[in-house]
Scaffold this motif. Structure first.
Motif, PDB file in Angstrom:
ATOM      1  N   LYS A  21       0.815  -1.221   0.000  1.00 32.17           N
ATOM      2  CA  LYS A  21       0.000   0.000   0.000  1.00 32.17           C
ATOM      3  C   LYS A  21       0.848   1.270   0.000  1.00 32.17           C
ATOM      4  CE  LYS A  21      -4.191  -1.690   2.056  1.00 32.17           C
ATOM      5  NZ  LYS A  21      -5.373  -1.123   2.640  1.00 32.17           N
ATOM      6  N   ALA A  28      -0.557   0.945   8.221  1.00 31.72           N
ATOM      7  CA  ALA A  28      -1.215  -0.273   7.738  1.00 31.72           C
ATOM      8  C   ALA A  28      -1.928  -0.987   8.881  1.00 31.72           C
ATOM      9  CB  ALA A  28      -0.189  -1.203   7.085  1.00 31.72           C
ATOM     10  N   GLU A  55      -6.195   5.960  -2.481  1.00 32.33           N
ATOM     11  CA  GLU A  55      -7.214   4.913  -2.392  1.00 32.33           C
ATOM     12  C   GLU A  55      -8.350   5.337  -1.471  1.00 32.33           C
ATOM     13  OE1 GLU A  55      -3.946   4.391  -1.668  1.00 32.33           O
ATOM     14  OE2 GLU A  55      -3.301   3.279  -3.442  1.00 32.33           O
TER      15      GLU A  55
END
Length: 92
Positions: A21, A28, A55
Motif C-alpha cells: 500500500k 497499515a 485509495e
C-alpha cells in the motif's frame, strides 16, 4: 506508552501490507484495526485525521457518488415545475 509484542508472522504480514500500500507499517496496522472496529460497530474517536491516500480519497468519492445517485433516483414529492417552486421560495 505501552508496546505490543507481535509475532514474527504478524509483523511480516504487516510489513508486506504496508509495502503493497506504500504506507508506514503503523499506518497499515491502524487502518486494519479501524476497519475491524467499524465492522464490529465500535465508534472511532472523533477528530482523528482522515486517511489522505489516493485509495481512501477515491473510496470516499465513490461513496458520495453512490449517495448522490440514490438521492437523484428518489421520486419528486412536489410535481410542480422547478421554476414555480423557486419563485415561491423567492417570495418568502
Amino acid at each position: 506508552m505501552s508496546m505490543v509484542n507481535l509475532s514474527q508472522e504478524t509483523e511480516a504480514l504487516a510489513q508486506r501490507i504496508a509495502l503493497a500500500k506504500h504506507v508506514a507499517v503503523d499506518d497499515a496496522i491502524r487502518a486494519a484495526l479501524e476497519d475491524t472496529a467499524r465492522a464490529e460497530g465500535i465508534t472511532l474517536e472523533v477528530g482523528l485525521p482522515r486517511d489522505q491516500s489516493p485509495e481512501a480519497v477515491a473510496a470516499r468519492i465513490a461513496r458520495i457518488d453512490e449517495i448522490v445517485r440514490a438521492v437523484a433516483s428518489l421520486p419528486v414529492v412536489d410535481p410542480r415545475p422547478t421554476r414555480e417552486i423557486i419563485d415561491e421560495l423567492n417570495e418568502l
